[in-house]
Design an enzyme around this catalytic site. Structure first.
Site, short mmCIF file in Angstrom:
data_model
loop_
_atom_site.label_atom_id
_atom_site.label_comp_id
_atom_site.label_asym_id
_atom_site.label_seq_id
_atom_site.Cartn_x
_atom_site.Cartn_y
_atom_site.Cartn_z
N GLU A 76 16.18 -5.96 -4.55
CA GLU A 76 15.03 -6.57 -5.22
C GLU A 76 14.04 -6.97 -4.14
OE1 GLU A 76 17.59 -8.44 -8.96
OE2 GLU A 76 16.54 -9.78 -7.59
N ASP B 143 -1.27 -5.29 -5.25
CA ASP B 143 -0.30 -4.64 -4.36
C ASP B 143 -0.99 -3.51 -3.61
OD1 ASP B 143 1.52 -6.31 -5.53
OD2 ASP B 143 2.86 -4.74 -6.25
N HIS C 49 -6.63 -8.88 10.32
CA HIS C 49 -7.49 -9.15 9.17
C HIS C 49 -7.26 -10.51 8.53
CE1 HIS C 49 -7.33 -4.49 8.77
NE2 HIS C 49 -8.18 -4.89 9.70
N LYS D 2 0.20 -12.86 1.98
CA LYS D 2 0.69 -11.48 1.90
C LYS D 2 2.20 -11.44 2.08
CE LYS D 2 -3.52 -9.41 3.81
NZ LYS D 2 -4.16 -8.87 5.02
N HIS E 40 -3.64 -11.19 9.99
CA HIS E 40 -2.48 -10.30 9.94
C HIS E 40 -2.85 -8.90 10.41
CE1 HIS E 40 0.04 -7.26 7.89
NE2 HIS E 40 0.99 -8.04 8.36
N TYR F 284 2.40 -4.13 0.73
CA TYR F 284 2.31 -5.59 0.66
C TYR F 284 1.68 -6.08 -0.64
CZ TYR F 284 -2.33 -4.60 2.73
OH TYR F 284 -3.57 -4.10 3.00
N ASP G 219 -12.35 -2.58 13.09
CA ASP G 219 -11.34 -3.31 13.86
C ASP G 219 -11.67 -3.36 15.35
OD1 ASP G 219 -10.09 -3.75 11.49
OD2 ASP G 219 -8.38 -2.43 11.85
#
Ligand SMILES: NC(=O)c1ccc[n+]([C@@H]2O[C@H](COP(=O)([O-])OP(=O)(O)OC[C@H]3O[C@@H](n4cnc5c(N)ncnc54)[C@H](OP(=O)(O)O)[C@@H]3O)[C@@H](O)[C@H]2O)c1
Lengths: 300, 182
Positions: B28, B47, B61, B70, B117, B130, B167
């Site tokens: 799970e 998601d 980010h 997240k 992150h 994520y 980035d």
């Protein structure tokens, strides 16, 4: 009043522009460069000229130096050379002058007192370890100031860039000039530098003189440490320039061909300086975009 | 499931319980009640799934006004997952932690709102999934420069990672702090 040695150089020019206003509440500046008849190597003449203009509450901002790093390398270890004489003996004369007149001394130094081997930012308490002659002479100058001056502040600065590109191009205006001419440029991707807005440096020098902060070293530098290549990319983005003109090169590779030692990583911790600015209300440029946006580049 | 705290407050490493047999495995990856018991009790609204090649680095980010929590994991290959504390009131402000997440170890990282992150792909390919607690909002997006010396993230592949232009132009930590862009 404030006596400014080397006032017609890169930093001094901006300092004078900002603070030589007759109606200003700031103390008056006296330009003491070679052109003004002040030679820091001619001790007697320096003392008598300075005494003519200086008042009991005067201060000294000491900018005059031998700043050509490649030229300094050619004089490596030569204590009779101009680099050593100007940076060390010249500073000794200025320190003695300050002491004789009871003046607070704001002495300018450099990030090149560090070896560039540390990956984290250098703080004021990190041990200097210069790797080339310019940095070595500037470190000795710091020691002369610390050991002898009655009242001193040391400002270490790095890669200053100007609001308006001057006679001598700084790194930012060089990048801008080439981009605007459509010229290709080559910038190191594996070197870390800390570009600093000259206006921030000038403001700090004035505040440090006024406040006579005794016995303190400050890293007076910008908020971002990054590679010249990253700097180039950000300037291109800001100016709408063509990024494909910028080629990333390697300092590591370059050093193999050119034997002059070069510092690889000069990230600088500016917490102490920024805290001082906050507490004294000095408004600093907040990020590169803001400072770069404030700079006007006038294509030739 | 095993939950491991990290030096960054609220950031958790989760090792879900995996049931394996000769058919394969089962786990799970989210269960509202059980995750709420570990203080992951915000509602997830989106998601995401990204696929990237070796050396690609996506980060660092964050969203300025609508920070996303997240819950991240790697479902193919291996990534080095990094979290930076950008909450100025936190004791660990400016510090980072990195985690090896692989399809085999099935670890998850819970990144609460208020952290930047990013991750770097270490295997030939990696698929990264994520769950987010707020919607993606390009106008609210911020980016911390992946290699800012002030943060000093030790990336496994430090030289020439592949970055998006956005980035590449991330701001340094110092700039984010002084310009109120956090
Ligand atoms: N620019 C940088 O990248 C940088 C970085 C870190 C630290 N610093 C430090 O910041 C300070 C100011 O740098 P800067 O870039 O403004 O230097 P600069 O442009 O080289 O200016 C130095 C000035 O000193 C003058 N000078 C030379 N010999 C002199 C003498 N004997 N007596 C009096 N003046 C003399 C020079 O005049 P002439 O031109 O006529 O010789 C020049 O106007 C220096 O201490 C430097 O070490 C600079």
């Amino acid at each position: 009043m404030i006596l400014v040695t080397g006032a017609r150089g890169l930093i001094g020019t901006r300092l004078s522009e900002l603070y030589t206003k007759t109606d200003s509440a700031e103390p008056a500046l006296v330009c003491a460069d070679l052109l003004d008849g002040f030679d820091i190597l001619d001790r007697e003449a320096l003392f008598s000229r300075a005494k003519e203009v200086m008042t009991p509450d005067s201060m000294i901002i000491h900018l005059a130096a031998f700043t050509d790093v490649s030229g300094a390398h050619n004089q490596d270890s030569d204590e009779g050379g101009l680099c050593y004489r100007l940076n060390v003996e010249g500073t000794r004369n200025v320190v003695d002058l300050a002491n004789e007149l009871g003046a607070h001394l704001v002495h300018f130094s450099t990030d090149f007192v560090f070896d560039g081997e540390k990956s984290a930012p250098y703080t004021e308490v990190d041990e200097p370890n210069p790797i080339e002659w310019y940095g070595k002479t500037k470190l000795i100058a710091e020691e002369v100031v610390r050991d002898n001056a009655g009242s001193w502040t040391i400002m270490r600065i790095a890669y200053p860039y100007h609001r308006v590109s001057g006679v001598r191009l700084d790194l930012v205006s060089t990048i801008r000039q080439k981009l605007s001419n459509g010229e290709r440029l080559y910038l190191f991707g594996d070197q870390i530098i800390t570009p600093t807005f000259a206006d921030d440096i000038a403001q700090a020098a004035i505040k440090f003189s006024e406040r006579r902060l005794k016995g303190e070293i400050f890293h007076v530098m910008g908020p971002a440490s990054l590679s010249p290549h990253q700097l180039g990319a950000r300037i291109a983005k800001l100016d709408g320039g063509d990024r494909s003109l910028i080629t990333e090169t390697s300092l590591e590779e370059y050093i193999k061909k050119d034997p002059r030692p070069r510092q690889k990583r000069l990230a600088m911790d500016t917490t102490k300086f920024r805290t001082f600015c906050q507490s004294t209300g000095i408004p600093l440029q907040r990020d590169l975009e803001e400072a770069l946006g404030d700079c006007r580049f006038i294509p030739k | 499931m095993i939950v491991i705290e990290t030096k960054l407050s609220g950031v958790l490493v989760i090792e879900p319980k995996v049931f394996g047999d000769d058919r394969g495995f089962f786990l799970e990856t989210f269960q509202k009640q059980r995750y709420a018991d570990c203080d992951i009790d915000l509602e997830f609204v989106q998601d995401n799934h990204s696929h990237s090649k070796k050396g690609i680095l996506r980060g660092m980010h964050f969203q300025k006004t609508k920070p996303q929590g997240k819950l991240v994991r790697c479902v193919r290959g291996e990534v080095f997952d990094v979290v930076v504390d950008i909450n100025s009131t936190s004791d660990t402000f400016g510090q980072w932690e990195g985690f090896h997440l692989t399809a085999e170890n099935k670890k998850q990282v819970w990144v609460p709102p208020g952290y930047a992150h990013g991750f770097q792909v270490l295997s030939a390919y990696a698929d990264f999934e994520y769950k987010c607690t707020d919607y993606y909002d390009p106008a609210d997006e911020g980016c911390l420069l992946w290699n800012d010396p002030a943060v000093g993230i030790e990336w496994p592949i430090p030289n020439h990672p592949v970055l998006s232009e956005k980035d590449q132009d991330g701001l340094s930590f110092g700039e984010l702090v002084v310009s109120d862009k956090l």
